[in-house]
Design a protein around this motif. Structure first.
Motif, PDB file in Angstrom:
ATOM      1  N   ASP A  40       0.823  -1.218   0.000  1.00 48.98           N
ATOM      2  CA  ASP A  40       0.000   0.000   0.000  1.00 48.98           C
ATOM      3  C   ASP A  40       0.850   1.258   0.000  1.00 48.98           C
ATOM      4  N   TYR A  41       1.946   1.244   0.732  1.00 53.76           N
ATOM      5  CA  TYR A  41       2.842   2.400   0.760  1.00 53.76           C
ATOM      6  C   TYR A  41       3.395   2.669  -0.641  1.00 53.76           C
ATOM      7  N   LEU A  42       3.903   1.623  -1.308  1.00 55.72           N
ATOM      8  CA  LEU A  42       4.463   1.807  -2.649  1.00 55.72           C
ATOM      9  C   LEU A  42       3.407   2.259  -3.643  1.00 55.72           C
ATOM     10  N   ARG A  43       2.202   1.720  -3.518  1.00 56.41           N
ATOM     11  CA  ARG A  43       1.126   2.085  -4.433  1.00 56.41           C
ATOM     12  C   ARG A  43       0.809   3.578  -4.371  1.00 56.41           C
ATOM     13  N   ARG A  44       0.918   4.157  -3.187  1.00 56.73           N
ATOM     14  CA  ARG A  44       0.607   5.583  -3.005  1.00 56.73           C
ATOM     15  C   ARG A  44       1.832   6.484  -3.103  1.00 56.73           C
ATOM     16  N   ALA A  45       3.002   5.914  -3.247  1.00 55.93           N
ATOM     17  CA  ALA A  45       4.237   6.684  -3.117  1.00 55.93           C
ATOM     18  C   ALA A  45       4.620   7.489  -4.350  1.00 55.93           C
ATOM     19  N   GLY A  46       3.936   7.324  -5.461  1.00 60.29           N
ATOM     20  CA  GLY A  46       4.239   8.134  -6.627  1.00 60.29           C
ATOM     21  C   GLY A  46       5.340   7.587  -7.512  1.00 60.29           C
ATOM     22  N   LEU A  47       5.345   6.282  -7.727  1.00 64.62           N
ATOM     23  CA  LEU A  47       6.341   5.687  -8.619  1.00 64.62           C
ATOM     24  C   LEU A  47       6.085   6.041 -10.079  1.00 64.62           C
ATOM     25  N   SER A  48       4.830   6.232 -10.445  1.00 62.15           N
ATOM     26  CA  SER A  48       4.525   6.500 -11.849  1.00 62.15           C
ATOM     27  C   SER A  48       5.174   7.803 -12.293  1.00 62.15           C
ATOM     28  N   GLY A  49       5.528   7.860 -13.550  1.00 65.62           N
ATOM     29  CA  GLY A  49       6.184   9.047 -14.081  1.00 65.62           C
ATOM     30  C   GLY A  49       7.661   9.113 -13.746  1.00 65.62           C
ATOM     31  N   GLY A  50       8.251   7.977 -13.439  1.00 62.80           N
ATOM     32  CA  GLY A  50       9.683   7.944 -13.176  1.00 62.80           C
ATOM     33  C   GLY A  50      10.073   8.294 -11.759  1.00 62.80           C
ATOM     34  N   GLY A  51       9.120   8.212 -10.847  1.00 64.48           N
ATOM     35  CA  GLY A  51       9.424   8.517  -9.457  1.00 64.48           C
ATOM     36  C   GLY A  51      10.330   7.483  -8.811  1.00 64.48           C
ATOM     37  N   THR A  52      10.941   7.846  -7.709  1.00 63.64           N
ATOM     38  CA  THR A  52      11.821   6.968  -6.958  1.00 63.64           C
ATOM     39  C   THR A  52      11.392   6.959  -5.503  1.00 63.64           C
ATOM     40  N   VAL A  53      11.393   5.778  -4.893  1.00 62.99           N
ATOM     41  CA  VAL A  53      11.099   5.641  -3.472  1.00 62.99           C
ATOM     42  C   VAL A  53      12.338   5.046  -2.809  1.00 62.99           C
ATOM     43  N   MET A  54      12.820   5.716  -1.779  1.00 57.71           N
ATOM     44  CA  MET A  54      13.966   5.223  -1.013  1.00 57.71           C
ATOM     45  C   MET A  54      13.484   4.779   0.365  1.00 57.71           C
ATOM     46  N   THR A  55      13.876   3.581   0.752  1.00 61.18           N
ATOM     47  CA  THR A  55      13.658   3.122   2.119  1.00 61.18           C
ATOM     48  C   THR A  55      15.035   2.834   2.704  1.00 61.18           C
ATOM     49  N   LYS A  56      15.072   2.420   3.951  1.00 60.57           N
ATOM     50  CA  LYS A  56      16.365   2.085   4.566  1.00 60.57           C
ATOM     51  C   LYS A  56      16.966   0.828   3.933  1.00 60.57           C
ATOM     52  N   LYS A  57      16.132   0.047   3.239  1.00 62.37           N
ATOM     53  CA  LYS A  57      16.602  -1.229   2.704  1.00 62.37           C
ATOM     54  C   LYS A  57      16.626  -1.312   1.192  1.00 62.37           C
ATOM     55  N   ALA A  58      15.953  -0.389   0.498  1.00 66.61           N
ATOM     56  CA  ALA A  58      15.855  -0.510  -0.960  1.00 66.61           C
ATOM     57  C   ALA A  58      15.644   0.836  -1.635  1.00 66.61           C
ATOM     58  N   CYS A  59      16.024   0.862  -2.893  1.00 68.72           N
ATOM     59  CA  CYS A  59      15.723   1.979  -3.784  1.00 68.72           C
ATOM     60  C   CYS A  59      14.801   1.401  -4.856  1.00 68.72           C
ATOM     61  N   ILE A  60      13.608   1.951  -4.995  1.00 65.47           N
ATOM     62  CA  ILE A  60      12.615   1.427  -5.930  1.00 65.47           C
ATOM     63  C   ILE A  60      12.304   2.511  -6.952  1.00 65.47           C
ATOM     64  N   LYS A  61      12.458   2.166  -8.237  1.00 64.35           N
ATOM     65  CA  LYS A  61      12.206   3.118  -9.321  1.00 64.35           C
ATOM     66  C   LYS A  61      11.296   2.471 -10.354  1.00 64.35           C
ATOM     67  N   GLN A  62      10.443   3.269 -10.944  1.00 60.84           N
ATOM     68  CA  GLN A  62       9.623   2.794 -12.060  1.00 60.84           C
ATOM     69  C   GLN A  62      10.050   3.512 -13.321  1.00 60.84           C
TER      70      GLN A  62
END
Length: 76
Positions: A40-62
């Motif tokens: 749920d966090y990733l779904r709302r985090a704004g990955l679309s449009g090339g966004g990036t989400v950083m956590t303490k354990k991973a870097c997630i990019k779309q």
């Protein structure tokens, strides 16, 4: 067919890179603890449009997978 999205998950502590076709697919291979957040966090985090989400354990990019047109030949 429209653009194909790809989600790149770089696990920081393990120096491991994984690629997925959807957010849901991430959690078929990794646990929320391994990623550092839940679905749920990733779904709302704004990955679309090339966004990036950083956590303490991973870097997630779309991003979008780049392919050549059907029947196209490589050009030098």
């Amino acid at each position: 067919m429209g653009p194909v999205k790809v989600i790149h998950v770089h696990l920081l502590g393990k120096r491991r890179d994984l690629y997925f076709g959807s957010i849901a697919a991430i959690f078929t291979v990794l646990t929320p603890d391994e990623v550092g957040c839940g679905y749920d966090y990733l779904r709302r985090a704004g990955l679309s449009g090339g966004g990036t989400v950083m956590t303490k354990k991973a870097c997630i990019k779309q991003s979008v997978l780049i392919t050549s047109p059907r029947g196209g030949k490589e050009q030098a």
